[in-house]
Design a protein around this motif. Structure first.
Motif, mmCIF file in Angstrom:
data_model
loop_
_atom_site.group_PDB
_atom_site.id
_atom_site.type_symbol
_atom_site.label_atom_id
_atom_site.label_comp_id
_atom_site.label_asym_id
_atom_site.label_seq_id
_atom_site.Cartn_x
_atom_site.Cartn_y
_atom_site.Cartn_z
ATOM 1 N N GLU A 183 0.795 -1.212 0.000
ATOM 2 C CA GLU A 183 0.000 0.000 0.000
ATOM 3 C C GLU A 183 0.839 1.279 0.000
ATOM 4 N N SER B 32 -8.394 -1.809 1.401
ATOM 5 C CA SER B 32 -7.738 -3.025 1.900
ATOM 6 C C SER B 32 -8.014 -3.319 3.371
ATOM 7 N N LYS C 255 -9.012 -6.862 4.777
ATOM 8 C CA LYS C 255 -8.028 -7.953 4.736
ATOM 9 C C LYS C 255 -7.296 -8.115 6.056
#
Length: 507
Positions: A328, A367, A370
């Motif tokens: 990221e 994200s 996750k």
């Protein structure tokens, strides 16, 4: 361990402890909250303002318990403030000295204007508003702050509180008109410039009334902070029904039982303030003095504001739910892909730029699910966003961002959620475009490995140019549901020369 700050707020009616944990420079969240209805001001207004033994005892035992909790959480700092009950009490200083000696707790007795300032600091940072008048009705006072262009213009404190009104009028069975006259007399001191079409409700009374309106209207989102309603004649009539009701009659209203003791008094004060200030809209704040005190101690001492573009909820979520830190790092590239895609269609369709920020926020958070598991991570992300997007967003923004996170593999949104939150969502057309932009951006970003991405859209054909292979994204892009019929072509410079342009979907 992250930095933790404990805040104790001693009011006339109740005392609260909150503990905030800073998860990053601008991110924080609540990790502990305790409350006790100490009623430290009970009986004081009938006895020259002197704190009475029962209230003193309850306050001591509550503060003692708070101290034990603070030690358990190993906080870095403790801030304790007391409001009208202690500042009005001739024996207030003696109580403060006694607590300092017995519990090693420093109590700062603040005046009404400081109380209003703390509430305004919280509101100007944690609500999506830049102007209005805050109303914080406590047990002994009503504290107001005028905000304009995000800055605190003025503050004022009135000796109008729920416990004060209860003991002087309601408990004695005096005519309601006597209480109304008392309020009107107090309002004569309010400066003329304290008028605005928007009021920002802080504190128990405002929140209780907002909850009752939400229940009556079957509001779809179970979130009080940033809830709005208009002030109409019917709304004034509803408030009047509450404050004219008997104590037993309160059962017919959707009000919490633990608010019965002071809700009539609080509603009367609140309603008269709305009329006096010519308010047309109320926005509710779950943040107040405690959050303001915390922000006052942690933000820039001159501005008391978060930097432009820094949202504490987003910062907190990103610092707590960070499953793919290294991957990221190039999240800026993901946002750039989305902006390029969005603007490519913006100039060729009837789309508006209105929802650009919501799309980018959703991509920043894409994200977070996750962290729990990669399986069904989009569902986890939806629930995290719905719970944790608390500050700086309207309810419409919260639901839209969360729904984009919930997008299925083909970019569609669950029909059951669309039905549930229909009143807070944009049109189906806008939703279809935003979901398409969100999902296509995710697919390209995950497969591009830092590629340079460009788009063109002409004659109902979207061409995606990449200087690296997008091989892994092609099959998934083929299944995306598009808002309108058009073709998608990937111009992949790393493909074999004969296969340079691959048509992967038809009109």
């Amino acid at each position: 361990m992250n930095h933790r700050t404990a805040i104790i707020d001693i009011g006339s009616n109740s005392a609260r402890l909150v503990i905030y944990e800073k998860t990053s420079r601008y991110g924080f969240h609540l990790i502990c909250e305790q409350k006790s209805k100490v009623r430290i001001g009970e009986g004081a207004y009938q006895k020259g303002g002197y704190l009475q033994p029962n209230g003193i005892k309850r306050a001591f035992l509550t503060l003692q318990s708070f101290q034990e909790t603070i030690q358990k959480y190993k906080t870095s700092k403790t801030l304790c403030v007391a409001t009208s009950a202690l500042r009005d009490a001739p024996n207030g200083n003696a109580f403060v000295s006694w607590i300092k000696k017995e519990l090693k707790l420093d109590i700062q007795v603040i005046d009404g204007k400081k109380e209003a300032q703390y509430g305004a600091i919280a509101v100007s940072n944690l609500l999506p508003v830049s102007e209005g008048i805050t109303i914080d009705i406590g047990g002994g006072s009503a504290d107001l702050a005028l905000i304009n262009k995000g800055k605190i213009v003025d503050t004022f404190s009135l000796n109008l509180g729920t416990v004060r009104l209860k003991e002087l009028f309601f408990d004695k069975g005096k005519p309601l008109q006597d209480a109304i006259d008392y309020i009107h007399h107090a309002l004569e001191a309010l400066p003329a410039h304290f008028k605005h079409h928007r009021a920002i409700g802080i504190g128990g009374t405002a929140r209780t009334l907002s909850k009752s309106i939400m229940k009556s209207n079957q509001y779809p989102l179970d979130k009080l902070h940033a809830y709005r309603y208009t002030v109409t004649e019917e709304r004034h009539a509803y408030f009047q029904e509450i404050y004219r009701s008997s104590a037993k009659g309160l059962k017919r209203f959707p009000l919490k039982r633990n608010r019965y003791d002071t809700i009539r008094e609080g509603t009367l004060i609140f309603d008269e303030l709305l009329k006096q200030m010519e308010v047309e809209e109320v926005i509710t704040s779950s943040a107040g003095v405690r959050e303001g005190l915390f922000l006052n101690s942690s933000l820039n001492k001159r501005t008391h504001k978060f930097p432009e573009g820094k949202n504490p909820s987003i910062e907190s979520i990103l610092s707590r739910f960070k499953p793919m830190v290294n991957i990221e790092k190039n999240k800026r590239a993901k946002l750039q892909i989305a902006l390029s895609l969005y603007h490519t269609f913006l100039h060729k369709t009837s789309l508006e730029k209105t929802y650009e920020s919501e799309l980018l926020y959703a991509l920043k958070l894409s994200s977070i699910g996750k962290t729990l598991t990669i399986y069904r991570s989009h569902k986890h992300a939806f629930y995290i966003a719905m719970q944790e997007l608390n500050y700086g967003f309207t309810h419409e923004q919260i639901v839209l961002i969360a729904l984009l996170l919930r997008s299925d593999n083909d970019g569609t949104l669950p029909k059951i959620l669309l039905r549930e939150y229909r009143s807070l969502l944009p049109s189906k057309k806008i939703l279809a475009w935003l979901s398409f932009f969100y999902k296509l951006t995710i697919l390209i970003h995950e497969a591009s490995n830092g590629a340079k991405i460009e788009f063109t859209y002409e004659n109902q054909v979207l061409v995606i140019y990449s200087d690296k292979s997008l091989y892994l994204a092609k099959e998934k892009i083929r299944t995306l549901k598009k808002p309108i019929p058009f073709a998608i072509i990937i111009a992949d410079k790393n493909e074999l020369p004969k296969n340079k342009y691959l048509m992967i979907s038809d009109k």
